[in-house]
Scaffold this active site. Structure first.
Site, PDB file in Angstrom:
ATOM      1  CG  HIS A   9      49.800  12.676  10.751  1.00  0.00           C
ATOM      2  ND1 HIS A   9      49.646  11.530   9.982  1.00  0.00           N
ATOM      3  CD2 HIS A   9      51.029  13.163  10.468  1.00  0.00           C
ATOM      4  CE1 HIS A   9      50.751  11.334   9.283  1.00  0.00           C
ATOM      5  NE2 HIS A   9      51.594  12.310   9.554  1.00  0.00           N
ATOM      6  CB  CYS A  65      46.770  14.137   3.278  1.00  0.00           C
ATOM      7  SG  CYS A  65      47.167  14.177   1.526  1.00  0.00           S
ATOM      8  CG  HIS A  98      33.683  22.441 -16.686  1.00  0.00           C
ATOM      9  ND1 HIS A  98      34.649  22.940 -17.515  1.00  0.00           N
ATOM     10  CD2 HIS A  98      32.667  23.348 -16.706  1.00  0.00           C
ATOM     11  CE1 HIS A  98      34.247  24.097 -18.013  1.00  0.00           C
ATOM     12  NE2 HIS A  98      33.041  24.368 -17.528  1.00  0.00           N
TER      13      HIS A  98
END
Length: 145
Positions: A9, A65, A98
């Site tokens: 959320h 998130c 990398h």
């Protein structure tokens, strides 16, 4: 190349923006949730997106998130995943060049839409340098249980 997306959320609004960016850039994507701003758990959606990349259904993934940390930890629990938590476009570039990162984690709490757009563009357009980095990535993958 199809892109796997996942967020909780806290990352939902930025994920919606990333979807618009992907559409503009001509990338296909699959959204593994969440699908609304109601409280939910980032491991569910980070792992689902990571599984799609690990299984080859999607070529790369972007997970989001609030901090980017929890969802990157969840994604990295999936065998075959190298998810880099990135805070700027140079980190997104180096994660690809990398580390051959196949997922990028963003923190919506401090990554604005313009920065996220640039990071997505760089992450998806940058290749792996190979060379001396190939052995290092192989060592990373050998750490998996």
């Amino acid at each position: 190349m199809k892109i796997a997306l996942g967020s909780d959320h806290g990352g939902y609004d930025l994920k919606v923006h990333v979807m618009q960016v992907l559409e503009r850039l001509g990338y296909e994507y699959e959204d593994f949730g969440c699908f609304a701003k109601e409280r939910c758990d980032y491991p569910d959606f980070g792992a689902a997106a990571a599984r799609a990349v690990a299984e080859g259904t999607c070529g790369r993934g972007i997970v989001i998130c609030t901090s980017g940390i929890g969802i990157s930890i969840a994604a990295n629990k999936i065998k075959g995943v190298r998810c880099a938590h990135c805070a700027d476009s140079l980190q997104a570039e180096m994660a690809r060049r990398h580390n051959d990162a196949n997922l990028m984690a963003l923190g919506a709490g401090y990554t604005g839409p313009d920065l996220a757009e640039r990071m997505v563009e760089v992450f998806l357009s940058t290749g792996f340098d190979g060379g001396r980095h190939t052995d290092r990535v192989a060592k990373l993958m050998a750490l998996e249980n």
